[in-house]
Structure formats: C-alpha cells, structure tokens
Design a protein around this motif. Structure first.
Motif, PDB file in Angstrom:
ATOM      1  N   MET A   1      35.998  67.784   2.844  1.00 30.90           N
ATOM      2  CA  MET A   1      37.006  67.018   3.537  1.00 30.90           C
ATOM      3  C   MET A   1      38.361  67.661   3.299  1.00 30.90           C
ATOM      4  N   ILE A   2      39.179  67.691   4.296  1.00 31.18           N
ATOM      5  CA  ILE A   2      40.523  68.233   4.183  1.00 31.18           C
ATOM      6  C   ILE A   2      41.502  67.066   4.254  1.00 31.18           C
ATOM      7  N   PHE A   3      42.445  67.061   3.312  1.00 37.38           N
ATOM      8  CA  PHE A   3      43.460  66.005   3.310  1.00 37.38           C
ATOM      9  C   PHE A   3      44.463  66.226   4.429  1.00 37.38           C
ATOM     10  N   ARG A   4      45.019  65.125   4.909  1.00 38.23           N
ATOM     11  CA  ARG A   4      46.163  65.246   5.805  1.00 38.23           C
ATOM     12  C   ARG A   4      47.278  65.906   5.020  1.00 38.23           C
ATOM     13  N   ARG A   5      48.275  66.409   5.696  1.00 38.49           N
ATOM     14  CA  ARG A   5      49.369  67.105   5.007  1.00 38.49           C
ATOM     15  C   ARG A   5      50.123  66.170   4.075  1.00 38.49           C
ATOM     16  N   THR A   6      50.264  64.919   4.478  1.00 43.27           N
ATOM     17  CA  THR A   6      50.959  63.949   3.633  1.00 43.27           C
ATOM     18  C   THR A   6      50.267  62.595   3.740  1.00 43.27           C
ATOM     19  N   ILE A   7      50.521  61.751   2.751  1.00 42.82           N
ATOM     20  CA  ILE A   7      50.060  60.365   2.789  1.00 42.82           C
ATOM     21  C   ILE A   7      51.203  59.504   2.287  1.00 42.82           C
ATOM     22  N   LEU A   8      51.441  58.396   2.950  1.00 41.80           N
ATOM     23  CA  LEU A   8      52.498  57.490   2.517  1.00 41.80           C
ATOM     24  C   LEU A   8      52.166  56.944   1.140  1.00 41.80           C
ATOM     25  N   LYS A   9      53.169  56.866   0.288  1.00 41.00           N
ATOM     26  CA  LYS A   9      52.964  56.369  -1.071  1.00 41.00           C
ATOM     27  C   LYS A   9      52.413  54.956  -1.053  1.00 41.00           C
ATOM     28  N   GLN A  10      52.893  54.129  -0.126  1.00 43.05           N
ATOM     29  CA  GLN A  10      52.413  52.749  -0.041  1.00 43.05           C
ATOM     30  C   GLN A  10      50.943  52.704   0.333  1.00 43.05           C
ATOM     31  N   ASP A  11      50.515  53.555   1.258  1.00 44.51           N
ATOM     32  CA  ASP A  11      49.107  53.594   1.657  1.00 44.51           C
ATOM     33  C   ASP A  11      48.216  53.980   0.483  1.00 44.51           C
ATOM     34  N   LEU A  12      48.668  54.963  -0.307  1.00 43.84           N
ATOM     35  CA  LEU A  12      47.900  55.387  -1.475  1.00 43.84           C
ATOM     36  C   LEU A  12      47.826  54.270  -2.504  1.00 43.84           C
ATOM     37  N   ALA A  13      48.945  53.614  -2.768  1.00 46.29           N
ATOM     38  CA  ALA A  13      48.978  52.533  -3.760  1.00 46.29           C
ATOM     39  C   ALA A  13      48.026  51.406  -3.371  1.00 46.29           C
ATOM     40  N   ILE A  14      48.001  51.061  -2.102  1.00 45.84           N
ATOM     41  CA  ILE A  14      47.115  49.994  -1.633  1.00 45.84           C
ATOM     42  C   ILE A  14      45.646  50.385  -1.816  1.00 45.84           C
ATOM     43  N   LYS A  15      45.325  51.665  -1.570  1.00 39.34           N
ATOM     44  CA  LYS A  15      43.939  52.118  -1.742  1.00 39.34           C
ATOM     45  C   LYS A  15      43.544  52.135  -3.215  1.00 39.34           C
ATOM     46  N   LEU A  16      44.464  52.546  -4.094  1.00 39.16           N
ATOM     47  CA  LEU A  16      44.147  52.636  -5.512  1.00 39.16           C
ATOM     48  C   LEU A  16      44.145  51.277  -6.209  1.00 39.16           C
ATOM     49  N   TYR A  17      44.924  50.345  -5.689  1.00 33.57           N
ATOM     50  CA  TYR A  17      45.042  49.011  -6.296  1.00 33.57           C
ATOM     51  C   TYR A  17      44.803  47.926  -5.243  1.00 33.57           C
ATOM     52  N   PRO A  18      43.571  47.821  -4.730  1.00 31.06           N
ATOM     53  CA  PRO A  18      43.300  46.834  -3.676  1.00 31.06           C
ATOM     54  C   PRO A  18      43.414  45.387  -4.161  1.00 31.06           C
ATOM     55  N   GLN A  19      43.339  45.167  -5.467  1.00 28.58           N
ATOM     56  CA  GLN A  19      43.430  43.812  -6.011  1.00 28.58           C
ATOM     57  C   GLN A  19      44.867  43.303  -6.067  1.00 28.58           C
ATOM     58  N   SER A  20      45.846  44.171  -5.802  1.00 30.28           N
ATOM     59  CA  SER A  20      47.254  43.764  -5.862  1.00 30.28           C
ATOM     60  C   SER A  20      47.567  42.739  -4.787  1.00 30.28           C
ATOM     61  N   SER A  21      48.500  41.868  -5.117  1.00 27.37           N
ATOM     62  CA  SER A  21      48.842  40.789  -4.202  1.00 27.37           C
ATOM     63  C   SER A  21      49.639  41.270  -2.992  1.00 27.37           C
ATOM     64  N   ASN A  22      50.379  42.357  -3.158  1.00 28.17           N
ATOM     65  CA  ASN A  22      51.155  42.896  -2.037  1.00 28.17           C
ATOM     66  C   ASN A  22      51.480  44.367  -2.283  1.00 28.17           C
ATOM     67  N   ILE A  23      52.160  44.988  -1.332  1.00 25.87           N
ATOM     68  CA  ILE A  23      52.479  46.419  -1.417  1.00 25.87           C
ATOM     69  C   ILE A  23      53.380  46.709  -2.609  1.00 25.87           C
ATOM     70  N   ASN A  24      54.367  45.862  -2.841  1.00 29.19           N
ATOM     71  CA  ASN A  24      55.300  46.102  -3.952  1.00 29.19           C
ATOM     72  C   ASN A  24      54.585  46.089  -5.300  1.00 29.19           C
ATOM     73  N   ALA A  25      53.662  45.182  -5.481  1.00 29.26           N
ATOM     74  CA  ALA A  25      52.911  45.123  -6.739  1.00 29.26           C
ATOM     75  C   ALA A  25      52.056  46.372  -6.907  1.00 29.26           C
ATOM     76  N   ALA A  26      51.435  46.829  -5.829  1.00 29.63           N
ATOM     77  CA  ALA A  26      50.622  48.041  -5.889  1.00 29.63           C
ATOM     78  C   ALA A  26      51.496  49.252  -6.221  1.00 29.63           C
ATOM     79  N   MET A  27      52.665  49.328  -5.617  1.00 26.42           N
ATOM     80  CA  MET A  27      53.580  50.439  -5.899  1.00 26.42           C
ATOM     81  C   MET A  27      54.037  50.412  -7.355  1.00 26.42           C
TER      82      MET A  27
END
Length: 78
Positions: A1-27
């Motif tokens: 698999m090849i990664f996209r050139r960039t990924i939004l930090k918020q998108d990554l945080a949400i994927k790594l911390y799906p149990q978080s209540s919101n985007i800010n908590a995941a970040m």
C-alpha cells in the motif's frame, strides 16, 4: 500500500483514538503520546519541515505508525 502524500492530523488522531469523545480529545491524546515518547518526538523533529502544518507527511505518518506498531495494511483498515 502506498500512503497519500499527506494526512490531516485530525484524521490520524481519530483513527488512532476512536474511543475519544471528540476530535479535540483525540488530538490531545496524540500530542501527549508524541511528547511522552522521546524517540518518536526526535524522529518527527528530524522529519518535520513545518511544525504548524495541519497535516503529517507520509514519512511522519510512517514514523508514528511504527511507534504504534501498526502496519500499513492495518492502518488502511482503521
């Protein structure tokens, strides 16, 4: 698999911390993990050109996923 050139930090945080209540908590959790891990922090410092950017480059993403022991295939499934 090849990664996209960039990924939004918020998108990554949400994927790594799906149990978080919101985007800010995941970040916050992602920032805390990076701050508490000197090895990851140093790797990102060497790879980061623009610390204020709202995205991670594919090299930064690879370093973060390596820290979390997540393969590229597993990341695609998140």
């Amino acid at each position: 698999m090849i990664f996209r050139r960039t990924i939004l930090k918020q998108d990554l945080a949400i994927k790594l911390y799906p149990q978080s209540s919101n985007i800010n908590a995941a970040m916050q959790l992602l920032r805390k993990e990076i701050k508490l891990s000197p090895e990851l922090n140093n790797k990102l410092d060497l790879l980061t050109r623009n610390k204020r950017a709202h995205y991670y480059t594919h090299k930064e993403l690879e370093a973060i996923l390596e820290h979390y022991c997540i393969s590229q295939e597993e990341f695609k499934l998140l």
